[in-house]
Structure formats: structure tokens, C-alpha cells
Design a protein around this motif. Structure first.
Motif, PDB file in Angstrom:
ATOM      1  N   ARG A 344       0.934  -1.284  -0.010  1.00  0.00           N
ATOM      2  CA  ARG A 344       0.160   0.194  -0.005  1.00  0.00           C
ATOM      3  C   ARG A 344       0.966   1.288  -0.440  1.00  0.00           C
ATOM      4  NH1 ARG A 344      -1.411   3.780   3.174  1.00  0.00           N
ATOM      5  NH2 ARG A 344      -3.978   5.027   3.239  1.00  0.00           N
ATOM      6  N   VAL A 345       1.708   1.280   0.584  1.00  0.00           N
ATOM      7  CA  VAL A 345       2.549   2.168   0.872  1.00  0.00           C
ATOM      8  C   VAL A 345       3.587   2.703   0.353  1.00  0.00           C
ATOM      9  CG1 VAL A 345       4.485   3.413   1.962  1.00  0.00           C
ATOM     10  CG2 VAL A 345       2.660   2.287   2.826  1.00  0.00           C
ATOM     11  N   ILE A 346       4.159   1.572  -0.840  1.00  0.00           N
ATOM     12  CA  ILE A 346       4.734   1.425  -2.397  1.00  0.00           C
ATOM     13  C   ILE A 346       4.059   2.147  -3.291  1.00  0.00           C
ATOM     14  CG2 ILE A 346       6.018   0.594  -4.002  1.00  0.00           C
ATOM     15  CD1 ILE A 346       7.051  -1.451  -1.928  1.00  0.00           C
ATOM     16  N   ALA A 347       2.661   1.953  -2.768  1.00  0.00           N
ATOM     17  CA  ALA A 347       1.249   2.292  -4.367  1.00  0.00           C
ATOM     18  C   ALA A 347       1.360   4.525  -3.703  1.00  0.00           C
ATOM     19  CB  ALA A 347       0.459   1.592  -3.702  1.00  0.00           C
ATOM     20  N   VAL A 348       0.797   4.217  -2.728  1.00  0.00           N
ATOM     21  CA  VAL A 348       0.905   5.864  -2.555  1.00  0.00           C
ATOM     22  C   VAL A 348       2.025   6.771  -2.255  1.00  0.00           C
ATOM     23  CG1 VAL A 348       0.558   7.340  -0.293  1.00  0.00           C
ATOM     24  CG2 VAL A 348      -0.258   5.558  -0.237  1.00  0.00           C
ATOM     25  N   THR A 349       3.502   5.991  -2.065  1.00  0.00           N
ATOM     26  CA  THR A 349       4.803   7.052  -2.212  1.00  0.00           C
ATOM     27  C   THR A 349       5.160   7.013  -4.047  1.00  0.00           C
ATOM     28  OG1 THR A 349       5.835   5.401  -1.957  1.00  0.00           O
ATOM     29  CG2 THR A 349       5.412   6.760   0.165  1.00  0.00           C
ATOM     30  N   PHE A 350       4.159   6.707  -4.448  1.00  0.00           N
ATOM     31  CA  PHE A 350       5.258   6.428  -5.459  1.00  0.00           C
ATOM     32  C   PHE A 350       4.200   7.222  -6.745  1.00  0.00           C
ATOM     33  CE2 PHE A 350       5.122   4.662 -10.088  1.00  0.00           C
ATOM     34  CZ  PHE A 350       6.770   4.593 -10.219  1.00  0.00           C
ATOM     35  N   CYS A 351       2.725   7.714  -6.166  1.00  0.00           N
ATOM     36  CA  CYS A 351       2.277   8.680  -6.752  1.00  0.00           C
ATOM     37  C   CYS A 351       2.877   9.456  -6.582  1.00  0.00           C
ATOM     38  CB  CYS A 351       0.816   8.214  -6.005  1.00  0.00           C
ATOM     39  SG  CYS A 351      -0.101   6.767  -6.679  1.00  0.00           S
ATOM     40  N   SER A 478      -8.387  -3.434  11.740  1.00  0.00           N
ATOM     41  CA  SER A 478      -7.480  -4.140  11.343  1.00  0.00           C
ATOM     42  C   SER A 478      -7.934  -4.028   9.739  1.00  0.00           C
ATOM     43  CB  SER A 478      -6.992  -4.925  12.244  1.00  0.00           C
ATOM     44  OG  SER A 478      -6.909  -4.652  13.469  1.00  0.00           O
ATOM     45  N   ASP A 479      -8.498  -3.790   8.943  1.00  0.00           N
ATOM     46  CA  ASP A 479      -9.030  -3.706   7.541  1.00  0.00           C
ATOM     47  C   ASP A 479      -7.372  -3.816   6.499  1.00  0.00           C
ATOM     48  OD1 ASP A 479     -10.438  -5.516   5.564  1.00  0.00           O
ATOM     49  OD2 ASP A 479     -11.481  -3.228   4.770  1.00  0.00           O
ATOM     50  N   PHE A 480      -6.064  -4.375   7.322  1.00  0.00           N
ATOM     51  CA  PHE A 480      -4.582  -3.755   6.120  1.00  0.00           C
ATOM     52  C   PHE A 480      -5.328  -4.968   4.653  1.00  0.00           C
ATOM     53  CE2 PHE A 480      -3.262  -4.260  10.596  1.00  0.00           C
ATOM     54  CZ  PHE A 480      -3.396  -3.472  10.920  1.00  0.00           C
ATOM     55  N   ALA A 481      -5.616  -5.484   4.348  1.00  0.00           N
ATOM     56  CA  ALA A 481      -5.819  -5.976   3.406  1.00  0.00           C
ATOM     57  C   ALA A 481      -6.413  -5.463   2.455  1.00  0.00           C
ATOM     58  CB  ALA A 481      -6.565  -7.670   3.651  1.00  0.00           C
ATOM     59  N   TYR A 482      -7.975  -4.694   2.267  1.00  0.00           N
ATOM     60  CA  TYR A 482      -8.911  -4.367   1.336  1.00  0.00           C
ATOM     61  C   TYR A 482      -7.678  -2.658   1.508  1.00  0.00           C
ATOM     62  CZ  TYR A 482     -11.967  -1.245  -0.118  1.00  0.00           C
ATOM     63  OH  TYR A 482     -12.755  -0.002  -1.008  1.00  0.00           O
ATOM     64  N   THR A 483      -6.550  -2.065   2.641  1.00  0.00           N
ATOM     65  CA  THR A 483      -6.360  -0.907   2.539  1.00  0.00           C
ATOM     66  C   THR A 483      -5.156  -1.066   1.683  1.00  0.00           C
ATOM     67  OG1 THR A 483      -5.318  -1.152   3.947  1.00  0.00           O
ATOM     68  CG2 THR A 483      -7.590   0.038   4.726  1.00  0.00           C
ATOM     69  N   ALA A 484      -4.813  -2.444   1.087  1.00  0.00           N
ATOM     70  CA  ALA A 484      -3.461  -2.086   0.808  1.00  0.00           C
ATOM     71  C   ALA A 484      -4.005  -3.245  -0.720  1.00  0.00           C
ATOM     72  CB  ALA A 484      -3.245  -3.496   0.768  1.00  0.00           C
ATOM     73  N   TYR A 485      -5.213  -3.700  -1.136  1.00  0.00           N
ATOM     74  CA  TYR A 485      -5.474  -3.587  -2.905  1.00  0.00           C
ATOM     75  C   TYR A 485      -5.966  -3.000  -3.010  1.00  0.00           C
ATOM     76  CZ  TYR A 485      -4.391  -8.805  -1.048  1.00  0.00           C
ATOM     77  OH  TYR A 485      -3.989  -9.887  -0.626  1.00  0.00           O
TER      78      TYR A 485
END
Length: 542
Positions: A344-351, A478-485
Motif C-alpha cells: 500500500r505504501v509503495i503505491a501511495v508514495t510512488f504516486c 485491522s482491515d489492512f488487506a482491503y486498504t492495501a489492495y
């Protein structure tokens, strides 16, 4: 009289069924958004210091930017590229750790107060919150999670007798007296805290080595070529600032621990002390000692080590950082969830980094203007992260106690507060940046480009605030999976828009793409809770 009593007691069936729609929970009790009840006060006690602490570092960066802007637009643009690289590396390594630490520590601390034996079982099995699931929610099938939540909601009918604003008096509610009593009884044993500090230290060292030896390559990827005038100052700043990476990651890991305890004042005091040191040292190193951009980097590094020392000293007084047994450390639990948030963070920061790279390719003047706009954009928007921290800590605690009444009330309240905050920020940021951009640069060309970006920086504030708070709400569940995908899909669409719009519309196109990016993030958060899926499925039966 009996007929009249029935009429007064029961609301219309259509109204009752309307509030059973999960999406309408977002608007429930909106009239209470400014009410200073126990829930509102609890949110503010956590959010206000957290917001100040989160905004303190970007404000220090803004002051760095103002000082560096006095040197020249080339140096300003160079530092902007270097900060973008450093921030991307830091977010990739620390953000998953901080987010997971806050939720895990809040859960372990809550279970320890409710049932100390639950914590012992948690340590033995590396699994905390057995009442919530064998593992965190994102690691179990959605249907199983939903069934557990529905059963818990059905047996938790005593909460229905509490006030609608969710201001109950459960053990989840934090108070200074409770915290002080806890400390007096002895140091807490929180395995997640020890694990977070070890991982933070290791990741900090790895980040420093990576940035120092890969600085030239990374600057090239960002569009700063060997013949660019930005190359030399950017390389100096990035190399020196990288020496502070271990302190940055360790301090943020400790902030995650304090947030889990609902103590956001201690990180605030430490951050303010460090940033004031940075502000004092900046002009001394940059102008008195004539170190230029190198002086700005050195001042920032020293301030970060001061913050780490203060936090470590305070944490040692409250927590037993050396676990009795190495088996108590929860590396497996952190890694399972950390991998999800890493994506998730890679996607956010890459943008954001791609946007900075696109601006750098437009030249030093657009890049300097973009750096100023971006710093203001991020600084103002991060104020909403204070509410996100409050939402995460309160929800993680409430989920651990199966207090779904408070889960609903707290989630809706922090989201409504975020919208109000965003509207206020839009006005303040728009007026402030339009009339005050001269403090960042005296270059007329840079100021002209800044004026073009002001409408985008201001108008996106409500969207940003809601999106950031939704992150905290989902982390608290703790809904980490959804936030990531969901973020991976959002990033894909945003990256495509960045490439297309930056080529056709230049500087304006970059900001249009960033607006699309934040709007999609906001929509992803609304969709999860609004559809009553995942950990929010209990809303359908509430």
C-alpha cells in the motif's frame, strides 16, 4: 392514550430502515459533531496533540524550504527532489510499522487491562485478540470474520442501552489517571513495543545505507541528470540527511507505541523540542557557517536524534523494552501484516514521487513552485492525520472489547470532524498561500507558477482530510488487506492520469492528476464502510 403512546414511541418504519443502511452511518448523529461529550473529548485529547506533532515536522521542512529559497531557486528545487526521495524511502519502511504498532499496542494494552491472562496467551502464541479472531481480521476469510462480528454484536445488546453518541464508560476510555496508575504499578510488558523498536532500528540502518550508496542513481531516476545544476546540491543534501534515517525510523516506531497507549502528548513534546532545535540551527549552519544546503541537512539530522533520545527516555519509564523471552517478540505477526501495508505504501508514495519527478522534468522553476505547493499541501492535510490517529486508537480498543456501539459512534464522529476540518483548511490554505507565497521565494517566475497551483492545493483539502481519516478508521479495524489492495488499484489509475495529464497540461495536469488520486482514495474508504463489508458487516444488523 395507548394509541398515542405507540405513535410517540416508535419512529416511522422507513426512517428505521434507512439507518440500517451501512452508508448512512457516515451521517448518523451529524448534529453532534461539535458536541463535547465523553467521546468528543476523548477524540480531541488524542487528535489535537497528534495533529500538532504530525504537522510539526512538515512545518520545520517548510522553514527549511524558506531558508533554502533565500539561496536560490536551483537549490530549492534540488532540495525538493532530495526530500521527495527521502520521504518515499521513509514511508515505505516506517509507515507499515507505525500503523501496525499503534493497532497492536492498543489491542494488547486493552486486553491487558480487561484480562491479563489474555496477554500471556497472546505472547505464547504470537496471536493477540483471540476474541477478535485467531489472527487479525485481514488474515481470515471475510465470511468467517463477518459471522464472528455478527455473533458478537448479537450478544452485546447491553450497549444498546447506552447514549446514541457512544459516550460510554468502558475500559477502552483512556484517562490520565488510568495511565498514571498503570505506570505506578510497574512497567508494562507489551511485546509489540519491543518488536517495533527492533524493527525500526534495523530498517533505519538499511535505509541509510541504501540512500547513501544509491543517491546518484535515485537522483537520475527522478530526472536530475549529471549535467543538471540541481545535481550537486541535491546529492549533498540527500547524502547528509540519510545519516538521520535510523533516528527517524526509531522515533516514529516509538510514536506508534505511544499512540497505542493513547498518549499523543509525549510525542508532541519531543517533536517540538527537536524541530525548534532544527529551526535554531538552520540559519547558523546555512548562513553563519556558510554550509548552504549541507547546513540545512545537518540541522535536520541533529534534531531527529534529539527526538529519538527524548522518546526513548520516556518509553523506558513506562514499558519493559527487554522481553523475558525472545519468543515473546512478534516478528511473524508484524511481517504478515507489514507486507500488506508495504504494498500500500509503495503505491501511495510512488504516486507523489512520480508527480515530483514529472515536475522536475519541467525545469527548476516549475519544480521549485511544485515543492512549495506540495509542502503546504502535505502539511495542511496532515492535520487530519491527528483525527486518523485518534480514530485508529479508539477503534482498535473498541474492537478488542467488542464494543460495536462505540465503534460505530467513533468512526462516524471522526469522519464528520474530518470534513469540517477540511473545509476550514481549504479557506486558510487558499488565502494563506495566495498572499503569503513570497516568504518561500522572491523569484517572480516561481511565484507565478505557485499562484496556478493554489486552487488545487486549497480545493482538495476536504477530500484529503476524509481520505486520511478513513485510513485511520480502517487501520483501527485491522482491515489492512482491503486498504492495501484498494490502494494498488487507486495508484494504477492515478499513475496513468499523471502520465497523460502531465504531458498534455504540464504543471496544471500534474495537480489535476493528484486531485484524481485523492478523490479515488476517499471513494475507496467510503465504499468499504458504506457497503458494510469486511469488519464493517456488523453494521447491516445494527
Amino acid at each position: 392514550m395507548a394509541e398515542n403512546a405507540v405513535t410517540v414511541t416508535h419512529p416511522p418504519e422507513s426512517k428505521r430502515s434507512l439507518w440500517r443502511i451501512p452508508a448512512f452511518v457516515l451521517f448518523k448523529d451529524a448534529r453532534l459533531v461539535f458536541k463535547m461529550d465523553s467521546l468528543g473529548l476523548e477524540i480531541l485529547r488524542i487528535a489535537f496533540p497528534a495533529a500538532l506533532a504530525l504537522a510539526a515536522d512538515p512545518i520545520a521542512s517548510l522553514i527549511d524550504t524558506a531558508f533554502i529559497g533565500r539561496i536560490g531557486p536551483v537549490e530549492l528545487a534540488a532540495v525538493g527532489v532530495s526530500i521527495a526521495i527521502f520521504n518515499q524511502a521513509s514511508k515505505i519502511t516506517i509507515f507499515p510499522l507505525v500503523s501496525i504498532t499503534t493497532s497492536f499496542v492498543a489491542e494488547e494494552d486493552t486486553l491487558g487491562k480487561v484480562s491479563p491472562e489474555a496477554v500471556r496467551k497472546c505472547e505464547d502464541s504470537e496471536k493477540c485478540g483471540g476474541n477478535r479472531n485467531n489472527e487479525m481480521k485481514e488474515l481470515t476469510p471475510e465470511d468467517e470474520v463477518a459471522d464472528n462480528l455478527e455473533k458478537d454484536a448479537a450478544t452485546n445488546t447491553d450497549h444498546a442501552k447506552e447514549p446514541e453518541n457512544g459516550s460510554n464508560t468502558s475500559t477502552c476510555k483512556s484517562s490520565s489517571k488510568t495511565e498514571n496508575t498503570e505506570v505506578k504499578r510497574g512497567k508494562r510488558h507489551i511485546p509489540s513495543a519491543s518488536t517495533a523498536l527492533i524493527l525500526g532500528s534495523l530498517l533505519g540502518l538499511l535505509q541509510a545505507v541504501f540512500l547513501i550508496f544509491g543517491a546518484k542513481t535515485l537522483l537520475g531516476v527522478m530526472g536530475v541528470k549529471r549535467d543538471s545544476p540541481m545535481r550537486k546540491p541535491a546529492l549533498k543534501y540527500l547524502t547528509l540527511r540519510s545519516l538521520g534515517a535510523p533516528a527517524v525510523l526509531l522515533s516514529l516506531a516509538m510514536q506508534g507505541v505511544f499512540r497505542g497507549f493513547k498518549d499523543t502528548k509525549t510525542p508532541l513534546y519531543a517533536t517540538v523540542a527537536g524541530d525548534l532545535t532544527n529551526i535554531i540551527l538552520d540559519p547558523i549552519f546555512m548562513f553563519v557557517l556558510r554550509l548552504g544546503v549541507s547546513g540545512a541537512a545537518i540541522a535536520h539530522v541533529l534534531s531527529q536524534y534529539l527526538i529519538s533520545l527524548i522518546l526513548f527516555w520516556r518509553l523506558m519509564k513506562q514499558v519493559n523494552l527487554l522481553p523475558p523471552n525472545m519468543k515473546d517478540l512478534q516478528f511473524g505477526r508484524f511481517l504478515k501484516n507489514g507486507i500488506l501495508l508495504l504494498a500500500r505504501v509503495i503505491a501511495v508514495t510512488f504516486c507523489v514521487t512520480l508527480a515530483a519527478s514529472m515536475a522536475a522534468r519541467l525545469g527548476s522553476t516549475p519544480m521549485a513552485a511544485f515543492q512549495i505547493c506540495l509542502q503546504v499541501w502535505m502539511t495542511s492535510s496532515l492535520l487530519a492525520d491527528g483525527l486518523a490517529v485518534a480514530g485508529q486508537a479508539i477503534l482498535a480498543c473498541a474492537f478488542a472489547e467488542k464494543d460495536y456501539k462505540k465503534v460505530t459512534a467513533a468512526a462516524s464522529r471522526v469522519l464528520q470532524m474530518s470534513f469540517v476540518l477540511g473545509v476550514g483548511l481549504a479557506v486558510v490554505v487558499g488565502v494563506g498561500l495566495y498572499f503569503g507565497s513570497g516568504i518561500f521565494s522572491k523569484d517572480a517566475s516561481v511565484l507565478h507558477v505557485i499562484s496556478i497551483g493554489v486552487p488545487f492545493v486549497a480545493a482538495t483539502q476536504p477530500i484529503n482530510s476524509i481520505a486520511f481519516v478513513f485510513d485511520g478508521v480502517n487501520f483501527g479495524a485491522s482491515d489492512f488487506a482491503y486498504t492495501a489492495y484498494s490502494m494498488v488499484f487507486v495508484a494504477g489509475a492515478s499513475i496513468a492520469s499523471l502520465f497523460l495529464l502531465s504531458k498534455s497540461n504540464g504543471f496544471i495536469g500534474i495537480w489535476i492528476a493528484l486531485t484524481i488520486y485523492m478523490a479515488l482514495r476517499c471513494f475507496a474508504g467510503v465504499w468499504r464502510m458504506g457497503t458494510g463489508t469486511g469488519p464493517w458487516r456488523f453494521l447491516r444488523n445494527s
